[in-house]
Design a protein around this motif. Sequence first.
Motif, PDB file in Angstrom:
ATOM      1  N   TRP A  40      -0.653  -0.495  -6.650  1.00 24.08           N
ATOM      2  CA  TRP A  40       0.316  -0.147  -5.607  1.00 24.08           C
ATOM      3  C   TRP A  40       1.740  -0.140  -6.148  1.00 24.08           C
ATOM      4  CZ3 TRP A  40      -2.333  -3.925  -1.685  1.00 24.08           C
ATOM      5  CH2 TRP A  40      -3.427  -3.275  -1.112  1.00 24.08           C
ATOM      6  N   GLY A  41       2.046  -1.063  -7.030  1.00 24.54           N
ATOM      7  CA  GLY A  41       3.382  -1.097  -7.610  1.00 24.54           C
ATOM      8  C   GLY A  41       3.693   0.158  -8.397  1.00 24.54           C
ATOM      9  N   PHE A  42       2.670   0.761  -8.983  1.00 20.50           N
ATOM     10  CA  PHE A  42       2.843   2.000  -9.746  1.00 20.50           C
ATOM     11  C   PHE A  42       2.822   3.224  -8.837  1.00 20.50           C
ATOM     12  CE2 PHE A  42       1.242   5.685 -12.003  1.00 20.50           C
ATOM     13  CZ  PHE A  42       1.958   5.678 -13.199  1.00 20.50           C
ATOM     14  N   GLY A  43       1.776   3.330  -8.002  1.00 19.96           N
ATOM     15  CA  GLY A  43       1.538   4.569  -7.274  1.00 19.96           C
ATOM     16  C   GLY A  43       2.316   4.764  -5.991  1.00 19.96           C
ATOM     17  N   THR A  44       2.634   3.670  -5.278  1.00 13.26           N
ATOM     18  CA  THR A  44       3.297   3.830  -3.985  1.00 13.26           C
ATOM     19  C   THR A  44       4.705   4.407  -4.113  1.00 13.26           C
ATOM     20  OG1 THR A  44       1.971   2.027  -3.066  1.00 13.26           O
ATOM     21  CG2 THR A  44       3.954   2.656  -1.862  1.00 13.26           C
ATOM     22  N   VAL A  61       3.204   1.965  19.091  1.00 13.04           N
ATOM     23  CA  VAL A  61       3.934   1.024  18.239  1.00 13.04           C
ATOM     24  C   VAL A  61       3.288   0.907  16.858  1.00 13.04           C
ATOM     25  CG1 VAL A  61       4.893  -1.290  17.982  1.00 13.04           C
ATOM     26  CG2 VAL A  61       4.676  -0.285  20.273  1.00 13.04           C
ATOM     27  N   VAL A  62       2.038   0.447  16.794  1.00 16.65           N
ATOM     28  CA  VAL A  62       1.356   0.293  15.503  1.00 16.65           C
ATOM     29  C   VAL A  62       1.263   1.631  14.777  1.00 16.65           C
ATOM     30  CG1 VAL A  62      -0.832  -0.312  14.381  1.00 16.65           C
ATOM     31  CG2 VAL A  62       0.028  -1.705  16.269  1.00 16.65           C
ATOM     32  N   GLY A  63       0.949   2.674  15.517  1.00 15.27           N
ATOM     33  CA  GLY A  63       0.808   3.993  14.915  1.00 15.27           C
ATOM     34  C   GLY A  63       2.097   4.539  14.348  1.00 15.27           C
ATOM     35  N   GLN A  64       3.213   4.078  14.830  1.00 11.00           N
ATOM     36  CA  GLN A  64       4.513   4.567  14.353  1.00 11.00           C
ATOM     37  C   GLN A  64       5.174   3.619  13.357  1.00 11.00           C
ATOM     38  OE1 GLN A  64       3.829   4.466  17.979  1.00 11.00           O
ATOM     39  NE2 GLN A  64       2.858   6.414  17.417  1.00 11.00           N
ATOM     40  N   THR A  65       4.595   2.459  13.131  1.00 18.03           N
ATOM     41  CA  THR A  65       5.199   1.486  12.206  1.00 18.03           C
ATOM     42  C   THR A  65       4.243   1.095  11.076  1.00 18.03           C
ATOM     43  OG1 THR A  65       4.485  -0.295  13.703  1.00 18.03           O
ATOM     44  CG2 THR A  65       6.749   0.523  13.948  1.00 18.03           C
ATOM     45  N   VAL A  66       3.128   0.491  11.420  1.00 18.52           N
ATOM     46  CA  VAL A  66       2.195  -0.022  10.418  1.00 18.52           C
ATOM     47  C   VAL A  66       1.443   1.103   9.713  1.00 18.52           C
ATOM     48  CG1 VAL A  66       0.175  -1.478  10.014  1.00 18.52           C
ATOM     49  CG2 VAL A  66       1.927  -2.190  11.669  1.00 18.52           C
ATOM     50  N   VAL A  67       0.955   2.069  10.485  1.00 17.47           N
ATOM     51  CA  VAL A  67       0.109   3.131   9.930  1.00 17.47           C
ATOM     52  C   VAL A  67       0.817   3.942   8.830  1.00 17.47           C
ATOM     53  CG1 VAL A  67      -1.117   5.275  10.465  1.00 17.47           C
ATOM     54  CG2 VAL A  67      -1.376   3.282  11.952  1.00 17.47           C
ATOM     55  N   PRO A  68       2.087   4.361   9.024  1.00 17.99           N
ATOM     56  CA  PRO A  68       2.746   5.095   7.935  1.00 17.99           C
ATOM     57  C   PRO A  68       2.856   4.283   6.652  1.00 17.99           C
ATOM     58  CG  PRO A  68       3.942   5.393   9.991  1.00 17.99           C
ATOM     59  CD  PRO A  68       2.925   4.320  10.244  1.00 17.99           C
ATOM     60  N   VAL A  69       3.105   2.972   6.778  1.00 18.69           N
ATOM     61  CA  VAL A  69       3.196   2.115   5.590  1.00 18.69           C
ATOM     62  C   VAL A  69       1.846   2.052   4.881  1.00 18.69           C
ATOM     63  CG1 VAL A  69       3.645  -0.221   4.764  1.00 18.69           C
ATOM     64  CG2 VAL A  69       5.080   0.756   6.560  1.00 18.69           C
ATOM     65  N   VAL A  70       0.778   1.863   5.661  1.00 13.72           N
ATOM     66  CA  VAL A  70      -0.570   1.846   5.085  1.00 13.72           C
ATOM     67  C   VAL A  70      -0.860   3.179   4.400  1.00 13.72           C
ATOM     68  CG1 VAL A  70      -3.036   1.711   5.617  1.00 13.72           C
ATOM     69  CG2 VAL A  70      -1.431   0.162   6.746  1.00 13.72           C
ATOM     70  N   GLY A  71      -0.411   4.278   5.017  1.00  6.57           N
ATOM     71  CA  GLY A  71      -0.618   5.605   4.445  1.00  6.57           C
ATOM     72  C   GLY A  71       0.017   5.744   3.076  1.00  6.57           C
ATOM     73  N   PHE A  72       1.211   5.182   2.896  1.00  6.46           N
ATOM     74  CA  PHE A  72       1.874   5.246   1.592  1.00  6.46           C
ATOM     75  C   PHE A  72       1.091   4.456   0.537  1.00  6.46           C
ATOM     76  CE2 PHE A  72       5.924   6.239   3.986  1.00  6.46           C
ATOM     77  CZ  PHE A  72       6.044   7.510   3.443  1.00  6.46           C
TER      78      PHE A  72
END
Length: 279
Positions: A210-214, A161-172
Amino acid sequence: MRDLGAGFGHLMKGQRWVARHGRSYGFGLVPGLITLVLYVGVLIALALWGEDFVGWVTPFADDWSSPWLGLFRGFLTAVLFALALLLAVLTFTAVTLLVGQPFYEALSERVDRAVSPDGTAPVSSLPLWRELWISGRDSLRILVRAAVWGVLLFALGFIPVVGQTVVPVVGFFVTGFFLTEELAAVALQRRGVELRERLALLRSRRMLVWGFGTPLGVSFLVPFVAVFLMPGAVAGATLLARELLGEETRDGAGDPSDGDPSDGDPSDPAVSPGPAPGR
């Protein structure tokens, strides 16, 4: 949250600036096109001779019976190509900035002159070879840091669950931070700001970064988009660097030295004063 919107605003202002200055935009496309040709050439070579390379490095499997030999080497060939593609995405910006150091330095200086109240821009006193060395060294350090984060996030991705939801967002967000550092380094290095100082400066305004780079990092996932967004990204990162350092930025983006018909237009809305640092 204001900083988040301000960071995205700098990204858009940079894209609008190069759109209004066609010569600078064309000038800034050159490094990305050179890097793209190099990367495509490597990937084509890998597609043509990757299977031969895998066979060369796995001689122990020569005597395996069918279909295991074909499945084994076919799998390794696919993994090799996928890894090369991933490395191409991760390193494209750093390599493009290294190849295009003179191009992007000139573009960043034009943006600085266009928005500076006195029409001047900080100029590096270092010779070109020294600038290239510093840029390459710092890019390598950033890539190592990004790789460490990549391995960590990859491992966390196996958590249900966390690995498929939270982790990708953190990666961005991680990608956006390091991408912004590489782009802002063009303007900050010209001002003599060392890597450690740059990282501290960026961490002090994470929401702005983050507002610029993400969103830029997300758009770079689309093939070939990075080539066309790089000039505007460098221009926007220059504006972001000015805000981080608290430098005054005037309205208007006319650049008399650029030679474009739109240069010198005082009504250009592409650049506006940023809020004071630390907000």
